[in-house]
Design a protein around this motif. Structure first.
Motif, PDB file in Angstrom:
ATOM      1  N   MET A 176      73.841  76.914 148.975  1.00 34.74           N
ATOM      2  CA  MET A 176      74.075  77.801 147.817  1.00 34.74           C
ATOM      3  C   MET A 176      75.226  77.289 146.969  1.00 34.74           C
ATOM      4  SD  MET A 176      75.978  80.813 149.886  1.00 34.74           S
ATOM      5  CE  MET A 176      75.253  80.005 151.323  1.00 34.74           C
ATOM      6  N   ALA A 177      75.153  77.559 145.715  1.00 35.38           N
ATOM      7  CA  ALA A 177      76.144  76.991 144.788  1.00 35.38           C
ATOM      8  C   ALA A 177      77.470  77.766 144.844  1.00 35.38           C
ATOM      9  CB  ALA A 177      75.597  77.033 143.364  1.00 35.38           C
ATOM     10  N   ALA A 178      78.516  77.080 144.546  1.00 36.82           N
ATOM     11  CA  ALA A 178      79.840  77.704 144.528  1.00 36.82           C
ATOM     12  C   ALA A 178      79.908  78.735 143.405  1.00 36.82           C
ATOM     13  CB  ALA A 178      80.905  76.652 144.303  1.00 36.82           C
ATOM     14  N   LYS A 179      80.620  79.795 143.693  1.00 39.32           N
ATOM     15  CA  LYS A 179      80.955  80.685 142.581  1.00 39.32           C
ATOM     16  C   LYS A 179      82.098  80.031 141.815  1.00 39.32           C
ATOM     17  CE  LYS A 179      81.845  84.498 144.614  1.00 39.32           C
ATOM     18  NZ  LYS A 179      82.536  85.785 144.741  1.00 39.32           N
ATOM     19  N   VAL A 180      81.914  79.839 140.586  1.00 39.10           N
ATOM     20  CA  VAL A 180      83.032  79.262 139.834  1.00 39.10           C
ATOM     21  C   VAL A 180      83.516  80.311 138.850  1.00 39.10           C
ATOM     22  CG1 VAL A 180      82.341  76.871 140.112  1.00 39.10           C
ATOM     23  CG2 VAL A 180      81.433  78.201 138.224  1.00 39.10           C
ATOM     24  N   THR A 181      84.756  80.217 138.525  1.00 33.44           N
ATOM     25  CA  THR A 181      85.327  81.260 137.690  1.00 33.44           C
ATOM     26  C   THR A 181      84.735  81.186 136.303  1.00 33.44           C
ATOM     27  OG1 THR A 181      87.117  80.345 136.396  1.00 33.44           O
ATOM     28  CG2 THR A 181      87.431  80.411 138.766  1.00 33.44           C
ATOM     29  N   GLY A 182      84.628  82.321 135.700  1.00 32.32           N
ATOM     30  CA  GLY A 182      84.122  82.361 134.342  1.00 32.32           C
ATOM     31  C   GLY A 182      85.199  82.070 133.314  1.00 32.32           C
ATOM     32  N   LEU A 183      86.427  81.938 133.776  1.00 36.33           N
ATOM     33  CA  LEU A 183      87.520  81.725 132.824  1.00 36.33           C
ATOM     34  C   LEU A 183      87.486  80.306 132.285  1.00 36.33           C
ATOM     35  CD1 LEU A 183      90.422  83.452 134.731  1.00 36.33           C
ATOM     36  CD2 LEU A 183      89.177  84.276 132.720  1.00 36.33           C
ATOM     37  N   ASN A 184      87.863  80.155 131.071  1.00 34.21           N
ATOM     38  CA  ASN A 184      87.963  78.820 130.499  1.00 34.21           C
ATOM     39  C   ASN A 184      89.351  78.282 130.776  1.00 34.21           C
ATOM     40  OD1 ASN A 184      88.170  76.520 129.093  1.00 34.21           O
ATOM     41  ND2 ASN A 184      87.071  77.269 127.290  1.00 34.21           N
ATOM     42  N   TYR A 185      89.448  77.575 131.880  1.00 30.14           N
ATOM     43  CA  TYR A 185      90.771  77.071 132.271  1.00 30.14           C
ATOM     44  C   TYR A 185      91.255  75.988 131.328  1.00 30.14           C
ATOM     45  CZ  TYR A 185      87.430  73.978 134.453  1.00 30.14           C
ATOM     46  OH  TYR A 185      86.373  73.168 134.680  1.00 30.14           O
ATOM     47  N   ARG A 186      90.379  75.500 130.476  1.00 32.95           N
ATOM     48  CA  ARG A 186      90.843  74.497 129.520  1.00 32.95           C
ATOM     49  C   ARG A 186      91.813  75.101 128.522  1.00 32.95           C
ATOM     50  NH1 ARG A 186      85.802  70.948 127.568  1.00 32.95           N
ATOM     51  NH2 ARG A 186      87.456  70.011 126.365  1.00 32.95           N
ATOM     52  N   LEU A 187      91.700  76.393 128.332  1.00 30.24           N
ATOM     53  CA  LEU A 187      92.550  77.011 127.318  1.00 30.24           C
ATOM     54  C   LEU A 187      93.711  77.782 127.912  1.00 30.24           C
ATOM     55  CD1 LEU A 187      89.755  78.309 124.959  1.00 30.24           C
ATOM     56  CD2 LEU A 187      91.152  76.231 124.738  1.00 30.24           C
ATOM     57  N   LEU A 188      93.514  78.299 129.118  1.00 30.56           N
ATOM     58  CA  LEU A 188      94.453  79.304 129.580  1.00 30.56           C
ATOM     59  C   LEU A 188      95.653  78.768 130.354  1.00 30.56           C
ATOM     60  CD1 LEU A 188      91.989  82.116 130.602  1.00 30.56           C
ATOM     61  CD2 LEU A 188      93.357  81.892 128.518  1.00 30.56           C
ATOM     62  N   ARG A 189      95.607  77.529 130.795  1.00 27.60           N
ATOM     63  CA  ARG A 189      96.759  77.124 131.581  1.00 27.60           C
ATOM     64  C   ARG A 189      97.059  75.636 131.434  1.00 27.60           C
ATOM     65  NH1 ARG A 189      93.620  78.265 137.262  1.00 27.60           N
ATOM     66  NH2 ARG A 189      92.039  76.676 136.983  1.00 27.60           N
ATOM     67  N   MET A 190      98.146  75.234 132.038  1.00 25.59           N
ATOM     68  CA  MET A 190      98.576  73.847 132.004  1.00 25.59           C
ATOM     69  C   MET A 190      97.564  73.003 132.770  1.00 25.59           C
ATOM     70  SD  MET A 190     101.368  73.525 130.376  1.00 25.59           S
ATOM     71  CE  MET A 190     102.002  71.965 131.027  1.00 25.59           C
ATOM     72  N   PRO A 191      97.395  71.766 132.371  1.00 25.11           N
ATOM     73  CA  PRO A 191      96.465  70.923 133.114  1.00 25.11           C
ATOM     74  C   PRO A 191      96.960  70.732 134.540  1.00 25.11           C
ATOM     75  CG  PRO A 191      97.608  69.652 131.407  1.00 25.11           C
ATOM     76  CD  PRO A 191      97.988  71.081 131.228  1.00 25.11           C
ATOM     77  N   PRO A 192      96.057  70.716 135.494  1.00 25.18           N
ATOM     78  CA  PRO A 192      96.458  70.594 136.895  1.00 25.18           C
ATOM     79  C   PRO A 192      96.814  69.154 137.245  1.00 25.18           C
ATOM     80  CG  PRO A 192      94.074  70.521 136.730  1.00 25.18           C
ATOM     81  CD  PRO A 192      94.603  70.758 135.327  1.00 25.18           C
ATOM     82  N   ASN A 193      97.580  68.991 138.300  1.00 24.68           N
ATOM     83  CA  ASN A 193      97.698  67.686 138.926  1.00 24.68           C
ATOM     84  C   ASN A 193      96.370  67.365 139.593  1.00 24.68           C
ATOM     85  OD1 ASN A 193     100.579  67.560 138.439  1.00 24.68           O
ATOM     86  ND2 ASN A 193     100.714  69.177 140.001  1.00 24.68           N
ATOM     87  N   VAL A 194      96.119  66.087 139.768  1.00 19.21           N
ATOM     88  CA  VAL A 194      94.893  65.670 140.446  1.00 19.21           C
ATOM     89  C   VAL A 194      95.252  64.620 141.488  1.00 19.21           C
ATOM     90  CG1 VAL A 194      92.583  64.678 140.199  1.00 19.21           C
ATOM     91  CG2 VAL A 194      93.542  66.103 138.355  1.00 19.21           C
ATOM     92  N   LEU A 195      94.827  64.878 142.703  1.00 17.93           N
ATOM     93  CA  LEU A 195      95.044  63.929 143.791  1.00 17.93           C
ATOM     94  C   LEU A 195      93.678  63.532 144.321  1.00 17.93           C
ATOM     95  CD1 LEU A 195      96.722  62.417 145.910  1.00 17.93           C
ATOM     96  CD2 LEU A 195      96.841  64.548 147.214  1.00 17.93           C
ATOM     97  N   LEU A 196      93.327  62.279 144.122  1.00 13.62           N
ATOM     98  CA  LEU A 196      92.020  61.783 144.538  1.00 13.62           C
ATOM     99  C   LEU A 196      92.219  60.880 145.746  1.00 13.62           C
ATOM    100  CD1 LEU A 196      88.989  61.089 144.189  1.00 13.62           C
ATOM    101  CD2 LEU A 196      89.634  59.555 142.350  1.00 13.62           C
ATOM    102  N   ILE A 197      91.704  61.345 146.891  1.00 15.81           N
ATOM    103  CA  ILE A 197      91.809  60.573 148.126  1.00 15.81           C
ATOM    104  C   ILE A 197      90.438  59.995 148.416  1.00 15.81           C
ATOM    105  CG2 ILE A 197      92.377  60.660 150.575  1.00 15.81           C
ATOM    106  CD1 ILE A 197      94.004  63.230 149.960  1.00 15.81           C
ATOM    107  N   CYS A 198      90.377  58.695 148.534  1.00 11.91           N
ATOM    108  CA  CYS A 198      89.077  58.051 148.671  1.00 11.91           C
ATOM    109  C   CYS A 198      89.123  57.057 149.823  1.00 11.91           C
ATOM    110  CB  CYS A 198      88.734  57.337 147.359  1.00 11.91           C
ATOM    111  SG  CYS A 198      87.122  56.553 147.391  1.00 11.91           S
ATOM    112  N   THR A 199      88.194  57.216 150.742  1.00 10.27           N
ATOM    113  CA  THR A 199      88.093  56.252 151.829  1.00 10.27           C
ATOM    114  C   THR A 199      87.036  55.213 151.481  1.00 10.27           C
ATOM    115  OG1 THR A 199      86.502  57.658 152.956  1.00 10.27           O
ATOM    116  CG2 THR A 199      88.825  57.946 153.534  1.00 10.27           C
ATOM    117  N   ASP A 200      86.857  54.275 152.401  1.00 12.55           N
ATOM    118  CA  ASP A 200      85.934  53.177 152.140  1.00 12.55           C
ATOM    119  C   ASP A 200      84.931  53.102 153.295  1.00 12.55           C
ATOM    120  OD1 ASP A 200      84.745  50.623 151.716  1.00 12.55           O
ATOM    121  OD2 ASP A 200      86.506  50.038 150.546  1.00 12.55           O
TER     122      ASP A 200
END
Lengths: 473, 473, 473, 473
Positions: free
Chosen positions: D1-25
């Motif tokens: 089943m699909a995730a419930k995602v918020t209906g809020l437009n986070y592009r407008l309402l808050r500061m951009p988040p940090n992003v930490l991308l951890i990638c294995t090989d």
């Protein structure tokens, strides 16, 4: 007397040599045993001098780091390459001779500072198209950019020091920035270089730049000696900016000479000499590595510095809008056993921009820029140095231009909003310490005029005319 | 006296104006009725002067085409932009103000020559990133590059002339190069421009450049008059290069003054004036087109020339290593009805580089380069002109630098391999014809020294320091 | 049967040939006498065919101008070069073979349209780094960009026509766009080329593109004949987009077939043939100029067209989302007397991208892209054509992909938002007129599957893998 | 089943988040406790899954490193970005989303491998214009390029190891490459980042890539367990390249499955799991650092891997021309407390290219490329994977294309010189282990045809059409 250089055209007869360029920061000519300084210990540099050639009259193109280093890397004067002050980036279209070497098949590496772009305030220096495959950058030993590789090495070796409030200048030798330079250089020579190619490696020490600190064992050696006192100079008859600078160095951002007690000044000199000796030890280790690797014969070794240090002489500290010999004359040693007769000394006027021409010629490439091959006797007969508010900036910009010619040194301080035009004129034969400013001396009016005319002509002769003439119109 | 300029900030209050820049080639200041020349007929230019402002002391930055035009387009001195001679290309990284205008939404067009790259020997000029959408290029009226658009027009209009051996200078007005310039300019104003944008159009006439020919009906008007004779000058006390040039113009590639008979010289002047009058007629037609299109009010019209012509004065022809007023002072007229009071005359020293600053400011943009807005009184007080072997090349390069300041004009001829350093010094108040060279006059020794010091300082002040300072180091 | 080509390696044995590429717009294969069309007069093209080789099965890579021409100039398929539709610009990093020729020393010129960037609505086409020294651009004969050189020529020759409301298609031959192409080509051959170099010249005719008009004397020749009627086709069993297109051409921007009366259709064909014959006359004049200049022997002449025209066949006009032979098969003639045996006919499947490979190979250069040298027998065995909503855009994009292989032609219409997936399958041996769509025929299910698998493999095989593999990882 | 995602437009309402991308090989989906694997210990990753969303059907765009990673960084399919194989460089004109983030004000850093250019044989990877300020590069733990920063760290920490012949895979945890990744990541989070900006940091682990070794304490944990055996598969009915690969992995450069004894295979699995657990521990330390720094709430954490590992299943080792679930389905976890409900599981088909779209959208920027925001339910319904001789190269290139749609997986092996066209078709509902190849099954002929048609349409739909359409033509 000029070096005897071989008549053979080494551009045709053999493989291009390796080139190892060792460059310190803020080391004046006199801070070298081989230069006649009996107070300082530089056995390894003295050995280098005895194995090659020592230039007694090498002038840098600017008395501060970034413009001077841009002249080194481009072979061009400050008014040509356009990096006119610290904190200014080299224009993208300027070509570095390291890029020429890389394009010609050299494996190029560098450790330490580079300073062709702004580094103040923790900036990671943006790289030029410089040709270096190995580029282990650390502008200085102080905290700042997280990408300072010295710090990452330091905190790796000594994780206990991370976050500590350290006196980086005085760290023990085994974890000192200068040791790191030595280590990385040896690593390159013995492990990291691409053995299928000739190499060009630049070891850019930060010492003996102030802060005036060094590992305790080095400082102690000098603290215990009676070191000579600074050359006194009341600065009467000198441009007022010097008096200003004697009170406040670095346009007000550092202590001026007058704030130091005599004892403090001797402490400073001891620390300065200690830093030089620390570097000297690392140079010794690097030369040993060359020997061990069997590289000494085929490697052109260059040792020099990007500008000098006043060290209390003329009641001035550090560097800035003052172009005394202490500030603008630097050590220059070249060793290339197969080509340069050992123990040569050269007294002709040469310039820092000559290094790129020398190295490119040695590599069989065609130099660009304004330099001359130092393996040939110099035909220039003068030296030029430019200060364009180049150090810590004065709100009302200070611009100085120096012409060294024959026995004379002319320094013009161009007029600014609040400072009238003035200048300096020294007869270096009669007054080697530059105590007597003849600028306003009626008896030297003709030579001042003559030198200013020379300077005018020199600036015109060295304008940026690199664009080729393709046709009559 | 200076022009009254409006106190309003036109950058904020209205739409950016159209700009029409009309530029002739080799027209000295005096070749203009409004400049006080009663022998020449320039009714349309005189009308333009009466409707706007005439600058009586505008100096170009070089006495030959390409370096001068590069200064116009970049707003920078020759030693800054690096196009130091005809036949040399402008470096790619130099920015033209036409590109600024295009980026800001102007529809940019040009007809005629451009000369920012080599054109000799039939070369089609390589284009810079110049911003011109319309670019109808013809370096001159002579055969050469097949891409000369004038020729393609000419042979289209008159296919019978293709392949004929023509005297292009003397073709009838209706097929003359100057008519083609007028036609294309009018075409742009009335048809080709993008009406959704303000325009910047450059009409680059080749007249009154030598060859000395013009349509017969124009020449006849002057041949029948008694024209004034050239200013005689035995050139004693003048630099020897002038005597050389009086025998052979263009470094030996053109006839020198001494090969002309007095009658021939009058023929030459007649032809020269005829060319100017031919241009004047075209300017009249262009101004009429502006009126017809209803554009006159909102268009800044500039009329000027890239350098002058000796025309036998001082026993010299054409241009080259001589910086007399005839060579370096040019007409400059600006008309912008809404902003510039009609009938203004300005006597302050201005320079060609001021045009880009003026036009960019008028367009509401920030000028770069060294120019000053001509709509404000000039605060500079001097003018600089540089010749760097810039014309037909001398084997031993000739370099001249001129500083015009107060009543004085200083010209330094820098030393070359075979030519000793020399120079000129004129008191333009006492000797407006520049007959008496005071360079070696003991009574003017101080002013010569003073002016050379000024020149030295000026060159330093105008070095290329465009790289921004980002930080203290 | 394949052409006999010489076994000699002309890349080594002789000077590179001149290359003259003559390209029409919208000329289908059958619009050529040498192709067996007895209704049309193309004596000069027929002469060319008899002197060289005629390819009977040359397919373009797209049925509309810009994508097709980008394939010609890059030697790459539409999905590779990325200019997927008219009005789209070629990416900057794509390399044109004209640039290769220029870099190798060819003098490159072009007259007419180019169409590697948007030209709609009066846009002046932005130039790619194309290598053309001579670039006389006019997208078409219609008013639009003021920089259309044909118009400037036209209004120069006939200033009385400026501003008039003209039927450009039907102008008299002596001022017709096609005449201008011929004139400029002859001008290049006889006057404008740089005789120190081999040349590459492109003559890009706009004819026989619609509007369907031609000079009256040409139209009259055909109007008086009884021309064959279009191939009827009720379009049953064909994709619905064709029926849509039969009512409205150009996605609704032009009249559809069904709005024409039978007589009108014959008028259109007469005009179309007239345009071809007009071009043929100009080709004759160009070939004569080659002869006169003594260039015929050493010049590779290519004649071709960028795509075809439906001309009422299958109840369709013009071009668009239909890939019948009329739309995608074009004339291709090569003449190179020293290398290609006269009177050769080739029936193997070749593609437009083969031209750049052929020309670069002839010039001694290494082709890039996907083309094959047409002087060698083709080893490919198939042809690909792509339509990516490439013509006047449909709001719901239409994408078609054609594979021609053996006797079969497969056309896939990929699904879009409102249009289900469909397609066409023709047996060109049994049904050369493509009247019977076998796409849904159960008896041809296997061949449809097989061809789709082939197409899938072909798209994968021709993906953009130009980046070189430098190492195993 | 699909995730419930918020209906809020986070592009407008808050500061951009940090992003930490951890990638294995080389970590396959099943090598994760949260994926249902009860044999493996990944408590920290399981914690991450429980705090965010786990995607159960995430496919990479290529089964080997460099093409896959280029898809991650560009958001484009392999046939679009053109990095078609390991050892191939990404074209200069491709744009990385890290550059977008940097341009938008993110402080960007990376540690570990990058692999957008050739690294084989000691090459130092040439950098793209990638936007990373911090770039601590080490392609892998093995000796090679001297500029491998892991080695410089390792030999700094343990100078005694320099020059030793080490088993880098099995070094103790405190000096292991994976520890170094953890250390540098924590260094960035706690010290090196620019706190005035949001950050984007990429931690690129090399584990669990073969060689199959790990610190002894990790291996021991698994060696002592009874691990499940590989999925047996005689490979009958499978494409012959698989049988070839079962004998020799890596196109003959590594041991094939058939050379391993059963016990060896269990050792391999133990080592593989040990590597994953080692990474898991580092991830735990990194997550702790986020907590300690108070960053957890405002940081989007992504955990994923660039492709999988066969690990003996289907008698295959490593990766290469085989597109089983083990090779192409990878773990994908996202945690962003403020936006993603904890403990979500998503089963819709998503792709690796969706990550750049998700991150750019989260940062308030406009995604480019083909990806979809993973915070919205996926609307695509299929996944594409391409192998273009992308691993160790086969002399006769092997090209595979996979389409996953509904319950089906189609894999086409395109014909090559010596290998006929073949393929695979699996019903993942009926045969989740992919044991029964239905490619040649007459009963599945229609679905095979249908899927091939889908694939054909998909390739056309995803052609490179990034050039904008500016006009109708």
């Amino acid at each position: 007397m000029a070096a005897k250089v071989t008549g053979l055209n080494y551009r045709l007869l053999r493989m291009p040599p390796n080139v190892l360029l060792i460059c310190t920061d803020q080391q004046r000519f006199s801070a070298l045993g081989a230069a006649g300084n009996e107070e300082i210990d530089t056995p390894n540099l003295d050995r280098l001098a005895s194995q090659g050639v020592l230039f007694e009259n090498c002038y840098v193109q600017s008395p501060v780091c970034a413009p001077s280093r841009a002249s080194l890397m481009t072979g061009r004067y400050v008014h040509q390459h356009g990096l006119w002050a610290n904190g200014v980036g080299l224009p993208d279209h300027e070509r570095l001779f390291s890029k020429d070497l890389a394009d010609a098949g050299y494996d190029c590496g560098l450790v330490g500072k580079f300073h062709l772009n702004a580094c103040f305030g923790g900036r990671s220096e943006v790289r030029h198209d410089d040709g270096f495959r190995v580029f282990r950058w650390a502008h200085d030993p102080y905290p700042g950019s997280s990408e300072n590789e010295y710090h990452r090495w330091l905190y790796t070796v000594r994780p206990d020091l991370a976050g500590a409030d350290l006196d980086y200048d005085s760290l023990p030798a085994e974890i000192h920035y200068s040791r790191w330079i030595g280590e990385q250089t040896i690593d390159f020579l013995t492990r990291s270089r691409d053995r299928s190619k000739p190499f060009f490696f630049v070891a850019n020490f930060f010492d003996p730049h102030h802060g005036f600190g060094a590992p305790e064992e080095y400082v102690r050696r000098y603290r215990e000696r009676e070191l000579s006192r600074p050359i006194p100079d009341a600065l009467s008859g000198k441009p007022p900016i010097q008096t200003e600078a004697s009170h406040e160095s670095y346009a007000g951002h550092a202590r001026g000479f007058t704030t130091y007690s005599p004892d403090e000044l001797q402490e400073v000199k001891a620390a300065y000499y200690a830093m030089v000796t620390l570097v000297d030890d690392e140079v010794g280790r690097i030369l040993d590595a060359l020997d061990t690797e069997g590289l000494a014969e085929d490697t052109l070794v260059v040792f020099t510095s990007d500008h000098g240090e006043m060290l209390g002489d003329h009641e001035l500290m550090l560097k800035g809008p003052m172009l005394y010999e202490q500030a603008v004359r630097v050590p220059l040693l070249l060793r290339w056993p197969s080509t340069i007769p050992a123990g040569t000394r050269r007294t002709d006027l040469v310039q820092w921009i000559d290094l790129s021409a020398t190295i490119l010629t040695a590599a069989g490439l065609t130099p660009h820029g304004e330099g001359q091959d130092l393996l040939q006797p110099s035909s220039r007969g003068w030296a030029l140095c430019e200060y364009r508010n180049s150090g810590h900036p004065y709100a009302d910009p200070v611009h100085l231009t120096m012409l060294r010619r024959d026995r004379w040194k002319l320094i013009v301080q161009h007029a600014s909003r609040t400072r009238p035009r003035t200048g300096e004129l020294y007869d270096l034969t009669a007054d080697p310490s530059e105590l007597h400013n003849l600028w306003d001396d009626p008896l030297h009016r003709d030579i001042r005029t003559d030198l200013q005319e020379s300077l005018l002509d020199t600036l015109v002769a060295t304008e940026n005319r690199t664009q080729p003439r393709l046709a009559d119109w």
